[in-house]
Design a protein around this motif. Sequence first.
Motif, PDB file in Angstrom:
ATOM      1  N   PHE A   1      -5.791  -3.938   7.271  1.00  0.00           N
ATOM      2  CA  PHE A   1      -5.377  -3.150   6.112  1.00  0.00           C
ATOM      3  C   PHE A   1      -4.350  -3.912   5.276  1.00  0.00           C
ATOM      4  O   PHE A   1      -4.340  -3.812   4.048  1.00  0.00           O
ATOM      5  CB  PHE A   1      -4.790  -1.817   6.589  1.00  0.00           C
ATOM      6  CG  PHE A   1      -4.419  -0.877   5.487  1.00  0.00           C
ATOM      7  CD1 PHE A   1      -5.398  -0.176   4.789  1.00  0.00           C
ATOM      8  CD2 PHE A   1      -3.092  -0.683   5.135  1.00  0.00           C
ATOM      9  CE1 PHE A   1      -5.048   0.703   3.766  1.00  0.00           C
ATOM     10  CE2 PHE A   1      -2.740   0.181   4.114  1.00  0.00           C
ATOM     11  CZ  PHE A   1      -3.721   0.883   3.433  1.00  0.00           C
TER      12      PHE A   1
ATOM     13  N   SER B   1      -9.501   0.793   5.577  1.00  0.00           N
ATOM     14  CA  SER B   1      -8.827   1.987   5.086  1.00  0.00           C
ATOM     15  C   SER B   1      -9.241   3.256   5.831  1.00  0.00           C
ATOM     16  O   SER B   1      -8.584   4.290   5.699  1.00  0.00           O
ATOM     17  CB  SER B   1      -9.108   2.180   3.589  1.00  0.00           C
ATOM     18  OG  SER B   1      -8.547   1.130   2.837  1.00  0.00           O
TER      19      SER B   1
ATOM     20  N   GLU C   1      -6.807   4.159  -0.609  1.00  0.00           N
ATOM     21  CA  GLU C   1      -5.754   4.436   0.371  1.00  0.00           C
ATOM     22  C   GLU C   1      -4.534   3.537   0.221  1.00  0.00           C
ATOM     23  O   GLU C   1      -3.590   3.646   1.002  1.00  0.00           O
ATOM     24  CB  GLU C   1      -6.316   4.281   1.790  1.00  0.00           C
ATOM     25  CG  GLU C   1      -7.412   5.265   2.155  1.00  0.00           C
ATOM     26  CD  GLU C   1      -6.891   6.679   2.337  1.00  0.00           C
ATOM     27  OE1 GLU C   1      -5.663   6.856   2.357  1.00  0.00           O
ATOM     28  OE2 GLU C   1      -7.706   7.593   2.457  1.00  0.00           O
ATOM     29  N   TYR C   2      -4.530   2.676  -0.779  1.00  0.00           N
ATOM     30  CA  TYR C   2      -3.420   1.730  -0.921  1.00  0.00           C
ATOM     31  C   TYR C   2      -2.344   2.268  -1.851  1.00  0.00           C
ATOM     32  O   TYR C   2      -2.630   3.000  -2.803  1.00  0.00           O
ATOM     33  CB  TYR C   2      -3.929   0.385  -1.439  1.00  0.00           C
ATOM     34  CG  TYR C   2      -4.602  -0.444  -0.374  1.00  0.00           C
ATOM     35  CD1 TYR C   2      -3.865  -1.274   0.444  1.00  0.00           C
ATOM     36  CD2 TYR C   2      -5.981  -0.371  -0.172  1.00  0.00           C
ATOM     37  CE1 TYR C   2      -4.473  -2.039   1.442  1.00  0.00           C
ATOM     38  CE2 TYR C   2      -6.592  -1.122   0.809  1.00  0.00           C
ATOM     39  CZ  TYR C   2      -5.827  -1.948   1.613  1.00  0.00           C
ATOM     40  OH  TYR C   2      -6.435  -2.692   2.597  1.00  0.00           O
TER      41      TYR C   2
END
Length: 343
Positions: free
Chosen positions: A78, A141, A233-234
């Motif tokens: 990730f 993610s 998701e970042y």
Amino acid sequence: MDSALIIEKSIFIVVVFAVTMLMAMYSTWAERKVAAFLQDRVGPNRAGWGGLLQPLADGLKLFAKEEFEPNTPNKFLFFVGPGIAMATALITSAVIPWGDTLEIFGRNVQLQATDIDVSILYVFGVVSVGVYGIMIGGWASNNKFSLMGAVRAASQMVSYEVAMGLSIIALLMMSGSLSLHDITVQQHGMNWNIWYQPVGFLIFLICAFAETNRTPFDLAECESELIGGYHTEYSSMKMGFYLFAEYANMFISSTLLSVLYFGGYNYPGMDWVGINWGTNAATLIGVGALFIKICCFIFFYMWVRWTIPRFRYDQLMNLGWKILIPLSIINIMITGVCILAFK
């Protein structure tokens, strides 16, 4: 190797990286200004004169935002994904000739980090690695929207890299070299490749849009379907790395378009300037000419984004496999016939 040469190349590499980051940063400001102009708005105008400090404010905001990590068993990957995307976007510039030779303190300084014989292959190799940053980030993610965006990005880049490579073959048949420096030197004055390879240029331009995930080929991150795609998701600077990588790739692809088809740092009257004003003046004007061409392509990227709607995914694949690849093969055949006929 000469220690002075090592210092010279190290300084040049740092300057190129800084310019790439600066262009990527202010491309975000230009994107919003161009969008505002096309939509009859003002755009960012609060931070600094004309909003010129807005990119710095955005960067500070990304640094200050809270880090968010999804519940994923692949935390290492990730973190690695954005790093791969950013690194590949930066190291592509190592083989680009930014200008001719400058004479500084009695030394002839070549405005190119390294001139390798197969620089075209180097560029394609680095670009092909860049997709791993998107793929790893989307998969790690642990989000179905991110994974779908990563799969779309991977299949899109693989599909359009074939047509992009085939479009370059016709150009290489004419130039007889895989070196970007040699290709640029052959376009001295106005002897640009765009006059001889307009079809190849058009194919390369379309594929460049697809490789950089720019509209109308932004299927990997389309907000209306996938929320944000592979970087859903970042947060904080990890998302900032993905955003900066996109704009850095846009800058590098604009540079490649200028170098391969529009003469790079060559411009009309370059010899006259060199004779009357000196080689340094001719070189510096050439660097300015290259950046003018680059800025024109960056503006074109932005203009297309706010003008043309997004393709459907089946249209994207059909264009790549059924139109661009056959067209590039036909272009290679026609180029070969012309070379034999006028040899």
